[in-house]
Write an enzyme that holds these catalytic residues in place. Sequence first.
Site, PDB file in Angstrom:
ATOM      1  CD  GLU A  65      -2.830   0.852   2.515  1.00 54.24           C
ATOM      2  OE1 GLU A  65      -2.673  -0.061   3.343  1.00 54.24           O
ATOM      3  OE2 GLU A  65      -3.619   1.796   2.674  1.00 54.24           O
ATOM      4  NE  ARG A 300       4.441  -8.242  11.408  1.00 54.62           N
ATOM      5  CZ  ARG A 300       4.117  -7.217  10.627  1.00 54.62           C
ATOM      6  NH1 ARG A 300       3.098  -7.289   9.817  1.00 54.62           N
ATOM      7  NH2 ARG A 300       4.811  -6.106  10.668  1.00 54.62           N
ATOM      8  CE  LYS A 310       3.293   0.056   4.849  1.00 53.32           C
ATOM      9  NZ  LYS A 310       2.541   0.017   3.594  1.00 53.32           N
TER      10      LYS A 310
HETATM   11  P1  ATP Z   1       2.663  -2.031   7.914  1.00 47.87           P
HETATM   12  O1  ATP Z   1       1.956  -2.716   9.017  1.00 47.87           O
HETATM   13  O2  ATP Z   1       4.092  -1.724   8.196  1.00 47.87           O
HETATM   14  O3  ATP Z   1       1.927  -0.859   7.354  1.00 47.87           O
HETATM   15  P2  ATP Z   1       1.577  -3.575   5.880  1.00 47.87           P
HETATM   16  O4  ATP Z   1       1.462  -5.029   5.952  1.00 47.87           O
HETATM   17  O5  ATP Z   1       0.354  -2.796   6.110  1.00 47.87           O
HETATM   18  O6  ATP Z   1       2.762  -3.113   6.789  1.00 47.87           O
HETATM   19  P3  ATP Z   1       1.674  -3.361   3.063  1.00 47.87           P
HETATM   20  O7  ATP Z   1       2.140  -2.236   2.242  1.00 47.87           O
HETATM   21  O8  ATP Z   1       0.254  -3.684   3.050  1.00 47.87           O
HETATM   22  O9  ATP Z   1       2.179  -3.074   4.531  1.00 47.87           O
HETATM   23  O10 ATP Z   1       2.542  -4.644   2.795  1.00 47.87           O
HETATM   24  C1  ATP Z   1       2.957  -5.117   1.553  1.00 47.87           C
HETATM   25  C2  ATP Z   1       3.368  -6.548   1.701  1.00 47.87           C
HETATM   26  O11 ATP Z   1       4.444  -6.671   2.618  1.00 47.87           O
HETATM   27  C3  ATP Z   1       2.235  -7.382   2.252  1.00 47.87           C
HETATM   28  O12 ATP Z   1       2.125  -8.561   1.473  1.00 47.87           O
HETATM   29  C4  ATP Z   1       2.643  -7.667   3.655  1.00 47.87           C
HETATM   30  O13 ATP Z   1       2.145  -8.886   4.103  1.00 47.87           O
HETATM   31  C5  ATP Z   1       4.161  -7.658   3.567  1.00 47.87           C
HETATM   32  N1  ATP Z   1       4.758  -7.313   4.857  1.00 47.87           N
HETATM   33  C6  ATP Z   1       4.552  -6.198   5.579  1.00 47.87           C
HETATM   34  N2  ATP Z   1       5.230  -6.251   6.744  1.00 47.87           N
HETATM   35  C7  ATP Z   1       5.887  -7.433   6.748  1.00 47.87           C
HETATM   36  C8  ATP Z   1       6.767  -8.088   7.688  1.00 47.87           C
HETATM   37  N3  ATP Z   1       7.110  -7.534   8.853  1.00 47.87           N
HETATM   38  N4  ATP Z   1       7.259  -9.298   7.347  1.00 47.87           N
HETATM   39  C9  ATP Z   1       6.935  -9.861   6.159  1.00 47.87           C
HETATM   40  N5  ATP Z   1       6.118  -9.310   5.249  1.00 47.87           N
HETATM   41  C10 ATP Z   1       5.593  -8.109   5.539  1.00 47.87           C
HETATM   42 MG    MG Z   2      -1.337  -2.955   5.007  1.00 48.44          MG
END
Ligand code: ATP
Ligand code: MG
Length: 602
Positions: A65, A300, A310
């Site tokens: 995102e 994760r 983020k």
């Molecule tokens: P955040 O919680 O930091 O905002 P998010 O999961 O909302 O992270 P996205 O931009 O939606 O962020 O994530 C893009 C991809 O990265 C998704 O497929 C998500 O599952 C993966 N991802 C995010 N954080 C991790 C992590 N700590 N370990 C592995 N994969 C991750």
């Molecule tokens: Mg997300």
Amino acid sequence: MSNPIPANNAPETPKTSNFLRQIIEKDLAEGTYATRRWAGSPGDAAHHAAGAPDPAKIRTRFPPEPNGYLHIGHAKSICINFGLARDYGGVCHLRFDDTNPEKEDTEYVNSIIDAVKWLGFDWSQPGNDKPYQASDYFDFMYRAAVHLIETGYAYVDEQTAEQMRINRGDFGKPGIDSPFRGRTPAENLARFTDMRDGKFEDGSMVLRAKLDMASPNINLRDPAIYRIRRATHHNTGDTWCIYPMYAYAHPIEDALEQITHSFCTLEFEDQRPWYDWLLQRLIEGGLLSAPPPRQTEFARLNLTYVITSKRKLAQLVYDHKVNGWDDPRMPTIVGLRRRGYTPESIQLFAERIGVTKSDSWIDYSTLEGCLREDLEAKAHRGMAVLNPVKLIMTNWDDVMGAGHLEPCTQPALPHVAEGTEPPPPRHFTIGKEVWIDREDFEEVPPKGYKRLFPGNKVRLKGGYVIECTGCIKDIDGVITDVLATVVPDTKSGTPGSETVKVKAAITWVGVADGQPAEVRMYDRLFSDAQPDAGGKDFIESLNPNSLKVVTAIVEPSLANALPDQKFQFERHGYFVADRVDHVTGSKPVFNLAVGLKDSWGK
Ligand code: ATP
Ligand code: MG
């Protein structure tokens, strides 16, 4: 058709099998996705039916995102998705999951593109090098919603958010049907059209899928699929005042892109039945092609001393706890890069930690170890004195000649791979005065101390053997000069230089040709291994000593380092040249990447 799959993804590192690989290998063996067609761009069933058999054996995707900068957790996901596609003759799509108009920004879009490229991956396919964006699928998502309404699988719910929450029930209590659940498809369609046409207030109603309000899985209790929200979207502007919910949009995005394996983190496990249900309805309706993508969850990354959210990273930036998203203490890709991390070290890390089905914490030293391993063979050596004190060789003028500067050379790399041309050696000079590290002299040596103390001999690395004779102090008792005598005929690399035995060699930089440099000695940003676990306030465990700036003296080969060049400051650690801050000065700047050994907490 010749094989159009690009071979331009990051080089392979040795791999161990894992459950994701096993799933892919089973699917390939069974031909699960062998009948898929690919029309060269994302689209519905009719679009792909007109295409050729998909030349990509699998399709994966990385769907960030664009609401922040990518961090080390995303790097794990990138390495998994792009790495698996590369290894199995597939393609990995970069897709911006930009269905939420409020938080997204093109600044983040660009930073994500840079981060993925920098990590060594490429999503481009013949005739198509733009990343995909979920907002390009809004028309289809709307059409799919209409289809669900027409087939009796969706309805407009006008309950308040609060009523909806109460009527959803909880783990022990089944939900209660909405009073609007029994509307006819025609009524729902008229309402939904009016929603789209802007006839209702934001938040006054939602479109919900009609599944089972008594399902033990709360995600299946009539999930919302569209909401009203007047917000300008960075891609579609003001075209829409209704936006799809993430859990509805995501499976559709995967299906339109003919994704085979949709890998996501464990928190989406409970969403999987909804993912499958939705795609099945749209395949039945002829809107999407079969077989559908399949979702598989992995744990994760949780890294000690690091925050990977983020939102929380944004808080550190906006509250000025760090100097921006690319502060070298940040676990963002841009931060790691300024800290001296290489794409190879991060790929090695992703490979080493592997993928599992259950959450665990990875020790920060694992990441550091990967960087050390990568830089050991690559980073040019150089000498730097971080805490300088002057050493004077009192017999220099007599033995070597007054004002004499003796040229010295040392290799830039101690070892080079066979068949590789070694880089040019370093050149510097030694004279009567050199800078040494304060820690390398003790007036009264502690037990086992082998470096400079009165009466002891050491080698100035790459220079001469010297014998310490004492020191000079100022009125406060602070040592201003260390005194020594040079032992003639002991210059490194000259015949007979080894006849005088010493127990230690110390690093140094000549006073004549040493240059001052700003060195930023970074330490962990948090002093708590799990700064935000269990709802803790991570601000409280910020390490007040995470940055110390020192003025070091560096040898000439380091003085003109270009930003991003990595070095091993001998005996000190790995450092990366940073951009010079021309406001505060024009000295070269170096950031500590990682020490030579894992010494944390020791
Ligand atoms: P955040 O919680 O930091 O905002 P998010 O999961 O909302 O992270 P996205 O931009 O939606 O962020 O994530 C893009 C991809 O990265 C998704 O497929 C998500 O599952 C993966 N991802 C995010 N954080 C991790 C992590 N700590 N370990 C592995 N994969 C991750
Ligand atoms: Mg997300």
